[in-house]
Motif scaffolding. Structure first.
Motif, PDB file in Angstrom:
ATOM      1  N   ALA A  85       0.830  -1.204   0.000  1.00 20.59           N
ATOM      2  CA  ALA A  85       0.000   0.000   0.000  1.00 20.59           C
ATOM      3  C   ALA A  85       0.862   1.251   0.000  1.00 20.59           C
ATOM      4  N   GLU A  96       1.109   4.276  -2.955  1.00 20.17           N
ATOM      5  CA  GLU A  96       1.015   5.728  -2.799  1.00 20.17           C
ATOM      6  C   GLU A  96       1.983   6.433  -3.739  1.00 20.17           C
ATOM      7  N   ARG A 128      -4.005   6.784   3.341  1.00 20.02           N
ATOM      8  CA  ARG A 128      -3.761   5.370   3.606  1.00 20.02           C
ATOM      9  C   ARG A 128      -4.062   5.022   5.052  1.00 20.02           C
ATOM     10  N   VAL A 130      -5.847   1.969   0.816  1.00 25.68           N
ATOM     11  CA  VAL A 130      -5.650   3.335   0.349  1.00 25.68           C
ATOM     12  C   VAL A 130      -6.971   3.856  -0.202  1.00 25.68           C
TER      13      VAL A 130
END
Length: 462
Positions: A345, A349, A367, A372
């Motif tokens: 995750a 980003e 997040r 997310v």
């Protein structure tokens, strides 16, 4: 006399984001007789929240727990399962009170034996307490989350399972005829009537809610409805065109000019149904958590527009990097992407940050662990030929190949004030001048279960 006190079931109508000024104006005009009946037999408060995050999925947990955002911790949709602060129905369960919780936002329960729970349509992490309601929740959630996606279609199996469920769980003849009238009207009307689908959905939800009420006879229940909040965000500009620099067209005014006020009349009919349901000994609580007001912050750029991907999966496939294990669409143009790990995750980003125009990312995100929440951050109309560049790979693509325009959907903004009306035991009315902290509504509702008639502001234990 004490024998005249209302000591029956308590039904909390959670009519999301209804606005006290509009309620007062329409009641004074005689347009809302059931709201007037409730108002004139209730303690009437205007609530106020100081939560930093002004979103209904934050304020409703504040209302349910008696604690602010800083304590219950909810900041996004679909976080009901991570809230550890007990809700009012859990506290009541500890005293032997059975409850129905129907559609309450970011809800969950630790007492599924005494709390009959159907979660809100945006909840993927909480399931209905009765598995028989899974087909209903899945179908409603799909249509609510994907209502801005013209390409979304439920599977044939999901549609059939939903129909079977509805036929066996209270679907009324009136709702069937209302739905048929809506379908016919969309086909034959020269104007746009699709916005009225939200009102039809409310009646379906009411039928399914009223069905277990009849069999379970709870002492406490909540019923959540969102249609007016949805329509206010879309059509406040059409209700008060003089407030805005960008005016709706004559065609738009003909189609949507009465949408919001019609939704209040619709909500008034729900209040009437609630009176019938609780009977002469029951009591109704009206709560809105917060409200709305005109949003004129974006008039200098022609209003605020939003975009969503044609396909969440295709967007991440083009962007590269870790691929989500699942997507959970939420409000209008936003979705959760779940990943196999928190590290994945975090890497995602950076991938979202790489989707850029003129050296700046077009994406926004937040997040939480391995999930997310993401959305397109553009808020104005794009020009023909507008392209995206991938900052890591240098490849580019036409923006329209990945994203579609949802429209001008933020014509109103959230307001910290809300309505909170508590029908009194003896039918008397009192309008309170001072604003009530939203968290204090919890104590007032708990006090409704005391034996002796009294008013209070019991504070929830942290």
């Amino acid at each position: 006399m004490t024998s005249d006190y209302k000591t029956g079931p308590i039904l909390v109508l959670e009519l999301n984001e209804l606005c006290p000024p509009i309620l007062n104006r329409m009641m004074d005009a005689g347009d809302l007789p059931n709201f007037r009946k409730l108002h004139d037999s209730a303690d009437v408060y205007v609530t106020h929240t100081d939560d930093p995050t002004l979103e209904p999925w934050v304020q409703w947990p504040s209302f349910h727990t008696g604690q602010p955002e800083s304590v219950h911790g909810a900041q996004e949709l679909d976080e009901g399962h991570i809230i550890q602060t007990p809700r009012i129905w859990d506290r009541l369960a500890e005293t032997g009170v059975d409850s129905i919780v129907f559609g309450s936002m970011n809800a969950d329960s630790a007492h599924k034996d005494t709390v009959f729970l159907v979660p809100d349509p945006w909840s993927a992490g909480v399931r209905p307490s009765d598995p028989a309601y899974d087909a209903f929740h899945k179908f409603i959630s799909f249509h609510v989350a994907e209502h801005t996606n013209p390409n979304a279609r439920p599977t044939r199996a999901d549609a059939l399972n939903f129909v079977k469920f509805m036929l066996g769980h209270g679907l009324s003849l009136k709702t069937i005829t209302t739905a048929m009238s809506q379908i016919a009207g969309e086909k034959t009307s020269s104007g746009d009537r699709k916005w009225r689908r939200a009102l039809v959905l409310d009646w379906m939800l009411w039928d399914v809610f009223a069905n277990p009420w009849s069999s379970r006879r709870p002492k406490f229940a909540t019923f959540f409805a969102n249609s007016t909040a949805f329509l206010q965000h879309r059509y406040w500009r059409h209700m008060e065109p003089d407030v805005y620099q960008v005016k709706p067209s004559e065609r738009e005014m003909a189609d949507f000019g009465d949408a919001i006020e019609d939704s209040y009349r619709h909500m008034d009919a729900i209040v009437g149904k609630a009176f019938d349901l609780v009977g002469p000994r029951g009591r109704i609580v009206l709560a809105t958590a917060l409200s709305q007001e005109a949003n004129t912050r974006y008039e200098h750029i022609g209003g605020k527009f939003v975009y969503r991907p044609h396909s969440f999966k295709d967007l991440f496939a083009w962007a590269g990097g870790p691929q989500p294990t699942s997507f959970e669409p939420v409000m209008t143009h936003q979705a959760w992407a779940s990943f196999a790990s928190e590290d994945a995750a975090i890497e995602a980003e950076a991938t979202l940050d790489a989707l850029q125009s003129n050296g700046k990312t077009i994406m926004e995100w937040r997040r939480t662990g391995n999930r997310v929440m993401f959305w397109c951050g553009l808020i104005s109309r794009t020009e023909p030929g507008f392209e995206l560049t991938h900052a890591k790979t240098g490849k580019y693509i036409a923006f329209d190949d990945l994203f579609m325009l949802v429209g001008q959907v933020n014509n109103s903004q959230h307001c910290r004030d809300g309505a909170f009306w508590v029908q009194s035991r003896d039918g008397s009315s009192r309008v309170h001048a001072d604003k009530l902290p939203l968290e204090h509504a919890y104590g007032i509702m708990m006090d409704m279960f005391d034996e002796a008639p009294q008013a209070g502001t019991r504070v929830a234990a942290e």
